[in-house]
Write a protein that holds these residues in place. Structure first.
Motif, PDB file in Angstrom:
ATOM      1  N   LYS A   1       0.856  -1.186   0.000  1.00  0.00           N
ATOM      2  CA  LYS A   1       0.000   0.000   0.000  1.00  0.00           C
ATOM      3  C   LYS A   1       0.891   1.234   0.000  1.00  0.00           C
ATOM      4  O   LYS A   1       1.955   1.244   0.609  1.00  0.00           O
ATOM      5  CB  LYS A   1      -0.890  -0.004   1.245  1.00  0.00           C
ATOM      6  CG  LYS A   1      -1.790   1.196   1.378  1.00  0.00           C
ATOM      7  CD  LYS A   1      -2.632   1.080   2.651  1.00  0.00           C
ATOM      8  CE  LYS A   1      -3.516   2.288   2.827  1.00  0.00           C
ATOM      9  NZ  LYS A   1      -4.345   2.158   4.039  1.00  0.00           N
TER      10      LYS A   1
ATOM     11  N   ILE B   1       0.515   5.703   0.254  1.00  0.00           N
ATOM     12  CA  ILE B   1      -0.270   6.929   0.377  1.00  0.00           C
ATOM     13  C   ILE B   1       0.672   8.071   0.036  1.00  0.00           C
ATOM     14  O   ILE B   1       1.722   8.230   0.662  1.00  0.00           O
ATOM     15  CB  ILE B   1      -0.839   7.121   1.794  1.00  0.00           C
ATOM     16  CG1 ILE B   1      -1.730   5.940   2.182  1.00  0.00           C
ATOM     17  CG2 ILE B   1      -1.621   8.443   1.877  1.00  0.00           C
ATOM     18  CD1 ILE B   1      -2.175   5.965   3.634  1.00  0.00           C
TER      19      ILE B   1
ATOM     20  N   SER C   1       0.723  12.216  -0.794  1.00  0.00           N
ATOM     21  CA  SER C   1       0.033  13.507  -0.789  1.00  0.00           C
ATOM     22  C   SER C   1       0.989  14.570  -1.308  1.00  0.00           C
ATOM     23  O   SER C   1       2.116  14.697  -0.815  1.00  0.00           O
ATOM     24  CB  SER C   1      -0.426  13.879   0.621  1.00  0.00           C
ATOM     25  OG  SER C   1      -1.369  12.944   1.091  1.00  0.00           O
TER      26      SER C   1
ATOM     27  N   SER D   1      -4.086  13.698  -3.076  1.00  0.00           N
ATOM     28  CA  SER D   1      -3.638  12.522  -2.334  1.00  0.00           C
ATOM     29  C   SER D   1      -4.103  11.267  -3.058  1.00  0.00           C
ATOM     30  O   SER D   1      -5.226  11.203  -3.543  1.00  0.00           O
ATOM     31  CB  SER D   1      -4.220  12.513  -0.923  1.00  0.00           C
ATOM     32  OG  SER D   1      -3.595  13.480  -0.127  1.00  0.00           O
TER      33      SER D   1
ATOM     34  N   GLU E   1      -4.217   7.099  -2.392  1.00  0.00           N
ATOM     35  CA  GLU E   1      -4.030   5.921  -1.547  1.00  0.00           C
ATOM     36  C   GLU E   1      -4.229   4.727  -2.458  1.00  0.00           C
ATOM     37  O   GLU E   1      -5.287   4.567  -3.083  1.00  0.00           O
ATOM     38  CB  GLU E   1      -5.061   5.916  -0.421  1.00  0.00           C
ATOM     39  CG  GLU E   1      -4.875   4.788   0.546  1.00  0.00           C
ATOM     40  CD  GLU E   1      -5.782   4.916   1.778  1.00  0.00           C
ATOM     41  OE1 GLU E   1      -6.132   3.865   2.331  1.00  0.00           O
ATOM     42  OE2 GLU E   1      -6.139   6.052   2.154  1.00  0.00           O
TER      43      GLU E   1
END
Length: 116
Positions: A89, A91, A93, A111, A113
């Motif tokens: 995973k 993330i 931003s 952002s 994800e």
């Protein structure tokens, strides 16, 4: 799960739709987090994601001007997964500081994800 990240990495770059953004650029701040399996203690750098390695992935992508911040965060996510296949995973931003909008705006942000 184990999360590794970089916060508030500053770049001056030339992303944006407007001609003046391609000339004078803008300041950008990026936060990146990646998650890997973390079921046992980590003893060697080869068993994790090196945050210097993350910066080495991000920097060349930030140097290539793109009209949309969305393009930048997707490119970073793809490049991270390519370099670190164990990432499950991410993330990401990306903030554009003082975007040229005709109003006082601290930053715009995109952002992403992404689960792999």
């Amino acid at each position: 799960m184990l999360t590794i990240g970089l916060e508030q990495v500053h770049f001056h770059a030339f992303h944006g739709l407007y001609p003046e953004e391609k000339i004078i650029g803008n300041d950008f701040i990026i936060d990146v987090y990646v998650t890997i399996p973390g079921t046992s203690p980590i003893d060697k750098i080869s068993e994790t994601v090196n945050y210097q390695g993350l910066l080495n992935v991000i920097k060349p992508i930030m140097e290539i001007p793109q009209p949309l911040l969305e393009q930048v965060v997707y490119a970073i996510a793809d490049a991270i997964k390519l370099k670190y296949p164990e990432v499950q995973k991410s993330i990401i931003s990306l903030r554009k500081m003082n975007p040229p909008m005709g109003a006082s705006v601290r930053n715009s942000i995109v952002s992403l994800e992404k689960n792999y």
